[in-house]
Design a protein around this motif. Structure first.
Motif, PDB file in Angstrom:
ATOM      1  N   UNK A   1       7.415   2.636   8.797  1.00  0.00           N
ATOM      2  CA  UNK A   1       7.102   4.028   8.495  1.00  0.00           C
ATOM      3  C   UNK A   1       6.796   4.271   7.030  1.00  0.00           C
ATOM      4  N   UNK A   2       6.016   3.381   6.395  1.00  0.00           N
ATOM      5  CA  UNK A   2       5.762   3.476   4.952  1.00  0.00           C
ATOM      6  C   UNK A   2       4.275   3.596   4.619  1.00  0.00           C
ATOM      7  N   UNK A   3       3.488   2.612   5.032  1.00  0.00           N
ATOM      8  CA  UNK A   3       2.136   2.468   4.508  1.00  0.00           C
ATOM      9  C   UNK A   3       1.198   3.607   4.877  1.00  0.00           C
ATOM     10  N   UNK A   4       1.453   4.310   5.964  1.00  0.00           N
ATOM     11  CA  UNK A   4       0.552   5.399   6.350  1.00  0.00           C
ATOM     12  C   UNK A   4       0.525   6.525   5.321  1.00  0.00           C
TER      13      UNK A   4
ATOM     14  N   UNK B   1       4.703  -4.371   9.743  1.00  0.00           N
ATOM     15  CA  UNK B   1       4.564  -3.037   9.167  1.00  0.00           C
ATOM     16  C   UNK B   1       3.909  -2.083  10.161  1.00  0.00           C
ATOM     17  N   UNK B   2       4.254  -0.835  10.008  1.00  0.00           N
ATOM     18  CA  UNK B   2       3.724   0.194  10.893  1.00  0.00           C
ATOM     19  C   UNK B   2       2.371   0.677  10.378  1.00  0.00           C
TER      20      UNK B   2
ATOM     21  N   UNK C   1      11.041  -2.786   2.758  1.00  0.00           N
ATOM     22  CA  UNK C   1      10.220  -1.878   1.952  1.00  0.00           C
ATOM     23  C   UNK C   1      10.369  -0.449   2.462  1.00  0.00           C
ATOM     24  N   UNK C   2      10.613   0.485   1.544  1.00  0.00           N
ATOM     25  CA  UNK C   2      10.842   1.862   1.964  1.00  0.00           C
ATOM     26  C   UNK C   2      12.071   1.957   2.834  1.00  0.00           C
ATOM     27  N   UNK C   3      13.161   1.340   2.377  1.00  0.00           N
ATOM     28  CA  UNK C   3      14.361   1.143   3.193  1.00  0.00           C
ATOM     29  C   UNK C   3      15.043   2.436   3.608  1.00  0.00           C
TER      30      UNK C   3
ATOM     31  N   UNK D   1       2.749  -1.061  15.387  1.00  0.00           N
ATOM     32  CA  UNK D   1       3.223  -2.051  14.417  1.00  0.00           C
ATOM     33  C   UNK D   1       2.422  -3.333  14.534  1.00  0.00           C
ATOM     34  N   UNK D   2       2.108  -3.933  13.395  1.00  0.00           N
ATOM     35  CA  UNK D   2       1.413  -5.219  13.378  1.00  0.00           C
ATOM     36  C   UNK D   2       2.197  -6.223  12.540  1.00  0.00           C
ATOM     37  N   UNK D   3       2.018  -7.487  12.872  1.00  0.00           N
ATOM     38  CA  UNK D   3       2.765  -8.584  12.263  1.00  0.00           C
ATOM     39  C   UNK D   3       1.754  -9.599  11.738  1.00  0.00           C
TER      40      UNK D   3
END
Length: 276
Positions: A157-160, A185-186, A90-92, A268-270
């Motif tokens: 480096x996307x969701x923020x 995701x970060x 995502x957000x490659x 980062x969390x998983x």
């Protein structure tokens, strides 16, 4: 003539340049040598002027390289369990992740905004097991393009940069569509989204990285397991921070790592989104 690219999309170019700078360093971390040619081709095809290398701190280059390497490790661990998995990046941006982790069986999907994919497909063409999806992650019809039983998603480096309600809705759609998908995701600490902390981060993005107002962070959490509160089927697995690596070139790293409020500013969390 330089191709018009939004400020958030330009963060993808900064990430690629950091990969290339890492690959040409004396002691590379990610060692993505393909990123060197990709970055030079990007500049040729778009007229993009690179970020001043002298203004990119070595700590940022190391951070981005370590993060990418860790995300690769998360993905390859999943692939070891499910060799024919679907991997969704995502957000490659302009990343070469498919080539770095391909086992000859996975189906890999690069997902990003149309303006990014329009450039990327000219530099890194799609192939039989490598697809490119030119959509916002919040245009949920892309979910129907994922055809494998086991799904692993990465959002580096996307969701923020996204609205909290959109991120929550995305997780709901992933949980509804797939069977036990896993996602890494970060995240950014919600305490740093406003007040003097928020202003500090905005100044850093604008002055140090030459990125504009579009790159303001919007989404954050307070702790790694917070997303379990969104749904009782969302299971926190682990987290990771730049400070966790011995190769993080920072003074007093061990001390900083021991302070939770410093370790969890941007990390980062998983998660696994378990089926009902």
């Amino acid at each position: 003539m330089e191709t018009k690219i939004g400020q958030v999309a330009k963060t993808a170019f900064l990430t690629l340049q950091c990969h290339a700078l890492d690959a040409t360093s004396d002691y590379p971390i990610l060692n993505d040598t393909d990123s060197i040619n990709t970055f030079e081709t990007l500049k040729e095809k778009t007229g993009f002027s690179d970020f001043n290398s002298n203004q990119i701190k070595r700590s940022l280059i190391n951070h981005i390289a370590l993060r990418a390497r860790q995300y690769d490790l998360f993905a390859t661990s999943f692939i070891e369990k499910f060799p024919d998995a679907a991997i969704v990046n995502i957000g490659c941006g302009m990343d070469n992740r498919f080539k770095r982790i391909d086992n000859g069986q996975i189906q890999f999907y690069d997902l990003d905004l149309p303006e990014i994919i329009a450039i990327k497909e000219k530099i890194i063409p799609p192939a039989e097991r490598y697809k490119q999806i030119a959509k916002s992650v919040f245009e949920f019809d892309w979910l129907n393009e994922i055809e494998r039983d086991h799904v692993f998603l990465l959002a580096e480096g996307v969701f923020m940069y996204c609205e909290p309600v959109d991120v929550k809705n995305l997780f709901h759609q992933l949980h509804k569509k797939f069977t036990n998908p896993e996602i890494v995701f970060e995240v950014f600490n919600s305490k740093w989204l406003s007040g003097w902390r928020g202003k500090t981060m905005a100044v850093k993005m604008k002055k140090q990285l030459k990125l504009g107002e579009e790159t303001v962070f919007k989404f954050g959490i307070a702790d790694s397991n917070e997303i379990e509160n969104w749904n009782h089927n969302y299971r926190y697995i682990q987290d990771w921070c730049y400070l966790d690596s011995d190769q993080a070139n920072l003074p007093f790293r061990k001390f900083l790592q021991s302070i939770d409020s410093l370790r969890k500013i941007q990390w980062t969390v998983y998660y696994e989104l378990e089926s009902n």
